[in-house]
Design an enzyme around this catalytic site. Structure first.
Site, short mmCIF file in Angstrom:
data_model
loop_
_atom_site.label_atom_id
_atom_site.label_comp_id
_atom_site.label_asym_id
_atom_site.label_seq_id
_atom_site.Cartn_x
_atom_site.Cartn_y
_atom_site.Cartn_z
N THR A 152 0.83 -1.21 0.00
CA THR A 152 0.00 0.00 0.00
C THR A 152 0.86 1.25 0.00
OG1 THR A 152 -0.07 -0.20 2.40
CG2 THR A 152 -2.00 -1.01 1.18
N GLY A 164 17.89 -10.33 3.50
CA GLY A 164 17.13 -11.05 2.47
C GLY A 164 15.97 -11.83 3.04
N GLY A 220 13.21 -10.36 4.25
CA GLY A 220 12.01 -9.53 4.21
C GLY A 220 11.82 -8.71 5.48
N LEU A 221 12.91 -8.47 6.22
CA LEU A 221 12.80 -7.73 7.49
C LEU A 221 13.52 -6.38 7.40
CD1 LEU A 221 13.34 -10.77 9.90
CD2 LEU A 221 11.19 -9.80 9.07
N SER A 222 13.74 -5.92 6.18
CA SER A 222 14.24 -4.55 5.92
C SER A 222 15.65 -4.29 6.41
CB SER A 222 13.31 -3.50 6.55
OG SER A 222 12.11 -3.49 5.90
N SER A 280 18.06 -3.58 4.43
CA SER A 280 18.61 -2.45 3.66
C SER A 280 18.16 -1.13 4.26
CB SER A 280 18.28 -2.56 2.17
OG SER A 280 16.89 -2.48 1.96
N ASP A 320 9.51 1.01 5.14
CA ASP A 320 10.60 0.35 5.87
C ASP A 320 11.47 1.37 6.60
OD1 ASP A 320 9.53 -1.76 4.52
OD2 ASP A 320 11.17 -1.96 3.09
N TYR A 338 8.49 -7.07 -8.10
CA TYR A 338 7.97 -5.91 -7.36
C TYR A 338 7.60 -4.77 -8.33
CZ TYR A 338 7.80 -2.28 -3.67
OH TYR A 338 7.42 -1.28 -2.81
C1 GLA Z 1 9.17 -3.80 0.48
C2 GLA Z 1 9.30 -2.31 0.15
C3 GLA Z 1 8.26 -1.51 0.93
C4 GLA Z 1 6.85 -2.08 0.74
C5 GLA Z 1 6.84 -3.59 0.98
C6 GLA Z 1 5.50 -4.20 0.62
O1 GLA Z 1 9.49 -4.03 1.81
O2 GLA Z 1 10.58 -1.85 0.46
O3 GLA Z 1 8.33 -0.15 0.54
O4 GLA Z 1 6.36 -1.74 -0.52
O5 GLA Z 1 7.84 -4.24 0.21
O6 GLA Z 1 4.51 -3.73 1.47
#
Ligand code: GLA
Length: 373
Positions: free
Chosen positions: A23, A107, A109-111, A113, A157, A206
């Site tokens: 979103t 890698g 999916g926990l941000s 970067s 993130d 993405y």
């Molecule tokens: C990644 C992107 C975020 C967001 C999510 C999906 O983490 O970096 O900005 O779009 O995917 O919600």
């Protein structure tokens, strides 16, 4: 004798998004929490280059303090992009020597970067006495992510890593950056299970998803998906092709779910919370098409093992699920799920992280001098 420059330690946490997936890139609503897994950076200011060593990556990155050149691959590209964005923002090109350490998986999916961008930006601002407010810092780090990776990601993130509050989810409007903190159930933990399937944003669909969604947006006549009532969807989607219609349906219903999750959390309606996470996951699977069988299986196993709520978290295509689980049972649920998952996917190596929601980098006490005296 010239005094030794002081050495200071900074840190920035990763995040688990609770609801509001895909979103943010259309300026919608999200509800992430910062987790107690972080990247830390100890720095000594001085000189005109940035030199960073990393425990995990085992390599050194060195670049001019203004980010005018430097790595365009690996973790060094984020450092370079942050330095270049800060240069554009008027930072004096003060260098530093620093040491990175991390207990935040990459890698998954926990941000990781975003946490790297935030910790590097915070340190570079501090050594050059550049005061950036929290929202400015989040915007700058998001621009750095786009500059480094070239993917049109949103601001969730970076904002979560800076603005989140311990024990709370961060309800953020990604267009206005207005936000409020929503208390999480105090007797629950966040159970994150990494599927072991790695994905990098730039190598994932993405961008394709944002383009497919973009093809549907003209029917909104300039409104954001977050401003659309799900009741309007039938009429709005009628003239659209199937794929853009499903992408838009996900985003409109997901924005609505963020507010419903907030309401469920505020009144302690845990059954409703579970249903909303189920609906969110199904929408990501069927309409936005970013889940994979491994994530669907982990979510189903977590619910079966007694999680109050569970769904995939982050961009998808791999990475992790997030579940809210009563603290007393969280470790057992994690083990049960992982055992069953290993039997179903013997080639995968899952990892369990039991986490608490913690303060973002912006709410942490100012860095202290950690130099040896
Ligand atoms: C990644 C992107 C975020 C967001 C999510 C999906 O983490 O970096 O900005 O779009 O995917 O919600």
């Amino acid at each position: 004798m010239t005094p030794m420059p002081t050495e200071r330690r900074f840190s920035a946490p990763g995040r688990a998004n609770l609801i509001g997936e895909h979103t943010d890139h259309t300026g919608g609503l999200v509800l992430p929490a910062a987790i107690d897994r972080a990247i830390s950076l100890e720095v000594r200011p001085g000189g005109d280059t940035i030199t960073l060593r990393s425990d995990g990556a085992g390599e050194e990155v060195r670049l001019p303090a203004d980010g005018s050149e430097g790595p365009d691959r690996g973790w060094g590209r984020y450092v370079r992009a942050v330095a270049a964005e800060l240069d554009d923002a008027g930072r004096r090109p003060v260098g530093l020597v620093g040491h990175l350490s991390s207990d935040l998986p990459q890698g998954a999916g926990l941000s990781s970067s975003a946490a790297l961008e935030v910790v590097v930006a915070t340190a570079l601002c501090a050594v050059a006495d550049l005061p950036l407010d929290h929202l400015e810092l989040a915007r700058l780090c998001r621009r750095a992510e786009r500059r480094a990776v070239g993917v049109p990601s949103g601001i969730m993130d970076q904002a979560a890593s800076i603005l989140a509050r311990a024990g709370h989810g961060l309800l953020l409007d990604c267009h206005t950056l207005e936000h409020r903190h929503v208390p999480l159930p105090p007797d629950h933990l966040l159970l994150l299970i990494d599927s072991g399937v790695r994905r990098e944003l730039e190598a994932s669909p993405y961008r394709a998803r944002t383009e497919e969604l973009g093809a549907a947006l003209p029917v909104l006549g300039g409104r954001r998906p977050a401003d659309v009532d799900p009741e309007e969807l039938d009429g709005l989607l009628a003239g659209l092709d199937d794929v853009p219609a499903r992408r838009l349906r996900h985003v409109v219903t997901e924005n609505a779910r963020v507010l419903e999750v907030e309401a469920a959390l505020r009144c302690g309606d845990l059954d409703r919370l579970g249903e909303l996470f189920d609906d969110g996951h199904a929408s990501l699977r069927d309409d936005f098409e970013v889940t994979i069988p491994e994530l669907d299986t982990l979510v189903a196993f977590a619910r079966g093992a007694g999680a109050t709520a569970a769904r995939m978290t982050g961009a998808g295509f791999g990475g992790s699920i997030v579940a809210l689980v009563p603290s007393a049972r969280a470790a057992v649920v994690g083990e049960e799920v992982v055992d069953a998952y290993r039997r179903r996917f013997p080639d995968r190596t899952p990892t369990v992280h039991l986490c608490r929601a913690v303060d973002g980098a912006g709410r942490r006490p100012p860095p202290v001098d950690i130099s040896e005296t």
